[in-house]
Design a protein around this motif. Structure first.
Motif, PDB file in Angstrom:
ATOM      1  N   ARG A 328      -4.204   2.531  -2.382  1.00 19.96           N
ATOM      2  CA  ARG A 328      -3.480   1.476  -1.686  1.00 19.96           C
ATOM      3  C   ARG A 328      -4.024   0.136  -2.102  1.00 19.96           C
ATOM      4  NH1 ARG A 328       1.171   3.077   0.230  1.00 19.96           N
ATOM      5  NH2 ARG A 328       1.172   1.200   1.492  1.00 19.96           N
ATOM      6  N   GLY A 329      -3.124  -0.774  -2.410  1.00 16.11           N
ATOM      7  CA  GLY A 329      -3.530  -2.120  -2.743  1.00 16.11           C
ATOM      8  C   GLY A 329      -3.388  -3.009  -1.541  1.00 16.11           C
ATOM      9  N   ALA A 330      -3.279  -4.318  -1.807  1.00 11.23           N
ATOM     10  CA  ALA A 330      -3.133  -5.277  -0.720  1.00 11.23           C
ATOM     11  C   ALA A 330      -1.773  -5.096  -0.061  1.00 11.23           C
ATOM     12  CB  ALA A 330      -3.285  -6.689  -1.268  1.00 11.23           C
ATOM     13  N   GLY A 331      -1.752  -5.170   1.266  1.00 12.87           N
ATOM     14  CA  GLY A 331      -0.486  -5.106   1.985  1.00 12.87           C
ATOM     15  C   GLY A 331       0.200  -3.772   1.809  1.00 12.87           C
ATOM     16  N   ASP A 332       1.487  -3.789   1.437  1.00  9.61           N
ATOM     17  CA  ASP A 332       2.286  -2.585   1.285  1.00  9.61           C
ATOM     18  C   ASP A 332       2.419  -2.197  -0.177  1.00  9.61           C
ATOM     19  OD1 ASP A 332       2.723  -2.312   4.008  1.00  9.61           O
ATOM     20  OD2 ASP A 332       4.377  -3.739   3.959  1.00  9.61           O
ATOM     21  N   THR A 333       1.378  -2.349  -0.956  1.00 14.25           N
ATOM     22  CA  THR A 333       1.388  -2.007  -2.374  1.00 14.25           C
ATOM     23  C   THR A 333       0.673  -0.681  -2.599  1.00 14.25           C
ATOM     24  OG1 THR A 333       1.403  -4.327  -3.033  1.00 14.25           O
ATOM     25  CG2 THR A 333       0.702  -2.734  -4.680  1.00 14.25           C
ATOM     26  N   LYS A 334       1.287   0.204  -3.352  1.00 16.47           N
ATOM     27  CA  LYS A 334       0.704   1.491  -3.722  1.00 16.47           C
ATOM     28  C   LYS A 334       0.681   1.587  -5.237  1.00 16.47           C
ATOM     29  CE  LYS A 334       1.557   6.471  -3.331  1.00 16.47           C
ATOM     30  NZ  LYS A 334       2.462   7.506  -2.774  1.00 16.47           N
ATOM     31  N   ASN A 341      -0.762   2.459 -17.867  1.00 17.05           N
ATOM     32  CA  ASN A 341       0.562   2.915 -17.440  1.00 17.05           C
ATOM     33  C   ASN A 341       0.726   2.867 -15.934  1.00 17.05           C
ATOM     34  OD1 ASN A 341       1.171   3.372 -20.073  1.00 17.05           O
ATOM     35  ND2 ASN A 341       0.876   5.580 -20.010  1.00 17.05           N
ATOM     36  N   ALA A 342      -0.230   2.271 -15.230  1.00 19.42           N
ATOM     37  CA  ALA A 342      -0.145   2.188 -13.774  1.00 19.42           C
ATOM     38  C   ALA A 342       1.050   1.334 -13.358  1.00 19.42           C
ATOM     39  CB  ALA A 342      -1.432   1.608 -13.208  1.00 19.42           C
ATOM     40  N   ILE A 343       1.667   1.749 -12.277  1.00 17.03           N
ATOM     41  CA  ILE A 343       2.829   1.039 -11.738  1.00 17.03           C
ATOM     42  C   ILE A 343       2.567   0.743 -10.271  1.00 17.03           C
ATOM     43  CG2 ILE A 343       5.289   1.229 -11.169  1.00 17.03           C
ATOM     44  CD1 ILE A 343       5.540   3.119 -13.599  1.00 17.03           C
ATOM     45  N   ALA A 344       2.832  -0.470  -9.857  1.00 14.01           N
ATOM     46  CA  ALA A 344       2.691  -0.840  -8.447  1.00 14.01           C
ATOM     47  C   ALA A 344       4.013  -0.612  -7.737  1.00 14.01           C
ATOM     48  CB  ALA A 344       2.275  -2.298  -8.321  1.00 14.01           C
ATOM     49  N   GLU A 345       3.962   0.156  -6.665  1.00 12.01           N
ATOM     50  CA  GLU A 345       5.129   0.353  -5.803  1.00 12.01           C
ATOM     51  C   GLU A 345       4.972  -0.541  -4.586  1.00 12.01           C
ATOM     52  OE1 GLU A 345       6.686   3.592  -2.621  1.00 12.01           O
ATOM     53  OE2 GLU A 345       5.949   4.407  -4.516  1.00 12.01           O
ATOM     54  N   ILE A 346       5.946  -1.399  -4.355  1.00 10.94           N
ATOM     55  CA  ILE A 346       5.852  -2.397  -3.294  1.00 10.94           C
ATOM     56  C   ILE A 346       7.047  -2.270  -2.370  1.00 10.94           C
ATOM     57  CG2 ILE A 346       5.675  -4.872  -2.806  1.00 10.94           C
ATOM     58  CD1 ILE A 346       4.870  -5.077  -5.878  1.00 10.94           C
ATOM     59  N   SER A 347       6.774  -2.286  -1.082  1.00  7.39           N
ATOM     60  CA  SER A 347       7.846  -2.302  -0.087  1.00  7.39           C
ATOM     61  C   SER A 347       8.075  -3.740   0.339  1.00  7.39           C
ATOM     62  CB  SER A 347       7.463  -1.450   1.128  1.00  7.39           C
ATOM     63  OG  SER A 347       7.297  -0.104   0.755  1.00  7.39           O
ATOM     64  N   THR A 348       9.254  -4.249   0.084  1.00  9.89           N
ATOM     65  CA  THR A 348       9.550  -5.636   0.424  1.00  9.89           C
ATOM     66  C   THR A 348       9.754  -5.789   1.922  1.00  9.89           C
ATOM     67  OG1 THR A 348      11.915  -5.304   0.053  1.00  9.89           O
ATOM     68  CG2 THR A 348      10.608  -6.065  -1.813  1.00  9.89           C
ATOM     69  N   PRO A 349       9.442  -6.957   2.469  1.00  6.88           N
ATOM     70  CA  PRO A 349       9.625  -7.188   3.908  1.00  6.88           C
ATOM     71  C   PRO A 349      11.064  -6.936   4.328  1.00  6.88           C
ATOM     72  CG  PRO A 349       8.342  -8.946   2.922  1.00  6.88           C
ATOM     73  CD  PRO A 349       8.858  -8.103   1.787  1.00  6.88           C
ATOM     74  N   GLY A 350      11.260  -6.157   5.356  1.00  7.43           N
ATOM     75  CA  GLY A 350      12.608  -5.895   5.849  1.00  7.43           C
ATOM     76  C   GLY A 350      13.330  -4.795   5.117  1.00  7.43           C
TER      77      GLY A 350
END
Length: 420
Positions: A328-334, A341-350
């Motif tokens: 887990r990264g900062a906030g809602d970042t995985k 080849n790493a990819i950040a998965e981010i959940s946007t607000p709302g």
């Protein structure tokens, strides 16, 4: 010529470089901003002849960079950037100001200029609390000046100035340069090289690949390459001063080939004490001055440039140096995957995707820019848009998930499918 010597970055953990934490991202329009931050204020450039220098290993050269204590320099830097995106020009205002237009001396806004084209900079530093960087134009000059607690930025073309007071945490940063640039943006070649090496991990090859002559100085060439296939990054080369360990040149190549994505460097450099007048500034009579607190308040109200535009190399290397997937990264970042080849998965607000063209939520200029970058894609995850550059790609799904990394479009779609 120094021979090719290799070192796994795992062997550098005893030095000042180490593993980095998960990156922070602002999407989707910050793809351009992240690219600007990666350029930061790095220097490098042309060479004439290859000097005959003593042999050195990659480990020794990394340690030489980390041990360098040179804090005084002045010189000229030329930066060329080709990210494969349209020239930002006035579009930066459309992104960071909502189309507000007008000139500004705020460095959070002005540093995006370095995301495209070729620029000439004048730089000077005298210790951790005195720096100056000037972006030279044909008819004007934009300068960032740090002198102790005082930070000034001045645009001679618009007669606008920006003033800030350096915070105590920056002054007491344990020897790290508290430069006047936006948060996270490297302001010296050493800072950029250290960030690059901190991003490296077991999936990285680091070698010494000969020597070079940069701005009249003898230098070794340190080459950093992904071991994995599938990354959009081909390699990064740092030319390191053979005498004092200061990085003089930085060249970033895309795996797809072509001219450098970033080619930045000193055309001349002097390691003597700069003139004290380089770090003094008084606004000319009639100059419009914006205080940093006021600019911050405007950003928080959505009226100014987003602070997320300055995140250094974080946006380029989302998970490099991290072990294992799912961190887990900062906030809602995985972080999905590892290494280059790493990819950040981010959940946007709302949980919402991009606004539609008919919503009037995005200025027309910004919408046109987004359309020029984006490819519509579909998959098990549903549908979305991939925003592409030569280096960083980002998939924003219609249900508000974002996948970003220095990987191909197909890799992003696969990651979104696997996460569904």
């Amino acid at each position: 010529m120094a021979p090719n010597d290799s070192a796994e970055t795992g062997g550098t953990r005893g030095t000042a470089v180490g593993r980095r934490k998960a990156a922070r991202y602002i999407v989707p329009v910050a793809v351009a901003g992240v690219a600007a931050a990666t350029i930061g204020l790095v220097p490098a450039l042309a060479s004439t002849g290859d000097p005959d220098l003593p042999k050195i290993t990659a480990q020794e050269l990394i340690e030489k960079i980390a041990a360098s204590d040179t804090e005084r320099l002045s010189g000229t830097v030329r930066i060329s950037t080709d990210l494969g995106i349209p020239s930002l020009g006035g579009l930066a205002d459309a992104f960071v100001q909502g189309g507000g237009g007008g000139e500004s001396a705020d460095p959070q806004e002005r540093m995006t200029e370095l995301a495209s084209g070729t620029h000439t900079l004048r730089v000077a530093a005298d210790g951790p609390d005195k720096q100056r960087l000037s972006i030279m134009d044909n008819a004007s000059e934009y300068s960032l000046i740090r002198n102790g607690d005082e930070v000034w930025a001045y645009d001679s073309g618009s007669d606008q100035a920006y003033h800030a007071t350096a915070d105590k945490s920056a002054r007491d940063s344990g020897g790290k340069s508290a430069h006047p640039a936006p948060d996270g943006v490297p302001a010296t070649p050493k800072e950029l090289a250290e960030q690059l090496l901190e991003a490296a991990g077991p999936t990285t090859s680091v070698t010494v690949d000969g020597t070079a002559r940069i701005a009249g100085r003898d230098a070794y060439k340190l080459v950093v390459k992904p071991k994995q296939s599938g990354s959009t990054i081909g390699s990064a080369t740092v030319a390191v001063d053979a005498e004092n360990g200061v990085p003089l040149k930085f060249t970033l190549l895309a795996s797809a080939g072509g001219k450098p994505v970033v080619d930045a460097g000193f055309t001349d450099v002097d390691f003597g004490k700069p003139d004290a007048s380089s770090f003094t500034f008084t606004p000319p009579k009639g100059t419009e001055v914006t205080e940093a607190d006021d600019a911050k308040a405007q950003r928080e109200q959505g009226k100014g440039p987003d602070k997320g535009l300055g995140k250094g190399l974080d946006g380029l290397f989302p998970g490099v140096g991290q072990s294992g997937a799912g961190d887990r990264g900062a906030g809602d970042t995985k972080i999905i995957g590892e290494g280059w080849n790493a990819i950040a998965e981010i959940s946007t607000p709302g949980g919402t995707g991009l606004p539609s063209k008919a919503s009037d939520e995005v200025p027309a200029e910004a919408q046109q820019f987004l359309d020029s970058l984006g490819d519509k894609v579909t998959g098990k995850f549903g549908s979305g848009t991939v925003f592409k550059t030569r280096l960083v790609n980002a998939l924003m799904t219609d249900d508000g998930k974002v996948y970003v990394g220095a990987v191909t479009k197909d890799a992003l779609v696969e990651a979104a499918n696997n996460a569904s």
